[in-house]
Design a protein around this motif. Structure first.
Motif: not given
Length: 372
Positions: A73-96
């Protein structure tokens, strides 16, 4: 097990360093691991390069040991910002729902995803004087809220968010936690989060180029791996075909990781696990209390929380605007490294902060008090 004294012996920085919220100087363990791995890479003895690939599993298991997430359930990232971009772009709808006062890694991830994909809408939370609290979130949730994004520890105020309380008020909405300002020094209930992201260059003292993205099974089911490279399609090289991303955290991989960075991060993670996060957290809390007591002694206003359950290693000093320059100059003149900002000074301590460093801080406060 390692004692806190043995752990503190791995701090090799010069006295006066109080800026872990910016970057943590490499630990002795991380430095030794780096040198050892580069020695392997430079010699390239038969079979050694291939064996370096085991560092990916090692770092994922080490993250799992501190967070409770399974290694897959873990994937290495080069920094926190990359992981946050993955998460935000992965959301499929609604308000954040998130605060505009969050560190830009969070706000930019949400806003960029909204503009690019047009499926989510960032909703800016009205905070309690910069603090993201369960009560404020409860007041501003709507039926359209699909996810909440929050920093475990706010980089500006030092406030430690109650992510367990936040989980209780948001129900089954996704909870995305940027853990970078507390990971390794806060014994947090990671199991309440759907997404945990952190870099290793601050409190973990593992250097730049290190980080991770950890996903709950629910997050894996709900997030779309928008930025998924060939390494996100499975363990084998996909020649002559383009495969779908795998179902799992590995889908949020773009290319081969930096194996030396993974080893360096793994060494730092293992070192913290050996002493125990709760032990490190207790030492950090004691040192933060010492900074507060010193500030009080010299009448330096403290704007961050004084409550141990609302702070980690950050203490924020906020003198009158006309006195800020004098405080910054006093710290500089006495060799104290801290983050001086437009209206405040951020002091961040760690378990290895030395008596000599506290003496230097006292001297700086003495100098400041003589002119304030």
């Amino acid at each position: 097990m390692t004692t806190i004294e043995e752990f503190a012996a791995g701090f090799g920085e010069e006295p006066g360093y109080l800026d872990y919220g910016r970057v943590g100087p490499l630990s002795a363990a991380a430095r030794a691991e780096t040198l050892g791995q580069y020695e392997i890479l430079s010699k390239a003895r038969f079979g050694t390069i291939e064996r370096m690939r085991a560092e990916d599993e090692r770092v994922r298991e080490a993250v799992g040991a501190l967070t409770g997430f399974a290694a897959d359930q873990v994937v290495f990232q080069p920094n926190a910002s990359s992981g946050l971009l993955h998460a935000a772009f992965g959301l499929t709808g609604g308000e954040v729902l998130l605060s505009l006062a969050e560190f830009p890694s969070l706000t930019y991830a949400a806003e960029r995803a909204a503009h690019a994909l047009r499926v989510i809408t960032p909703t800016w939370l009205e905070t309690d004087h910069g603090r993201v609290t369960p009560a404020r979130i409860r007041e501003q949730l709507t039926e359209s809220t699909a996810a909440v994004m929050v920093s475990l520890v706010d980089s500006r105020t030092g406030y430690l968010a109650d992510i367990d309380g936040i989980r209780q008020v948001i129900g089954d909405r996704l909870l995305v936690v940027d853990a970078i300002q507390g990971f390794g020094v806060v014994d947090a209930p990671w199991e309440v989060a759907d997404v945990v992201v952190s870099g290793g260059q601050k409190w973990m003292r593992a250097g730049w180029g290190t980080g991770f993205l950890a996903l709950s099974e629910r997050a894996i089911d709900h997030l779309t791996p928008v930025f998924s490279g060939w390494t996100g399609s499975g363990p084998d090289q996909p020649w002559d075909e383009v495969r779908d991303p795998v179902h799992g955290a590995a889908a949020f991989s773009i290319s081969n990781p930096d194996l030396v960075a993974e080893a360096r991060f793994a060494a730092a993670l293992e070192e913290v696990a050996a002493v125990g996060v709760e032990t490190v957290a207790a030492a950090v809390a004691d040192n933060a209390e010492r900074v507060i007591q010193l500030a009080d002694e010299f009448a330096v206003p403290v704007s961050s929380s004084r409550s141990p359950n609302e702070r980690a290693g950050i203490v924020v000093l906020e003198p009158l605007p006309e006195q800020l320059t004098a405080l910054g100059a006093s710290l500089f003149n006495h060799g104290v490294s801290a983050s001086v900002r437009a209206t405040s000074v951020r002091i961040s301590v760690h378990a290895g902060t030395t008596e000599e460093t506290f003496d230097m801080l006292r001297a700086a406060f003495t100098s400041y008090a003589s002119v304030a």
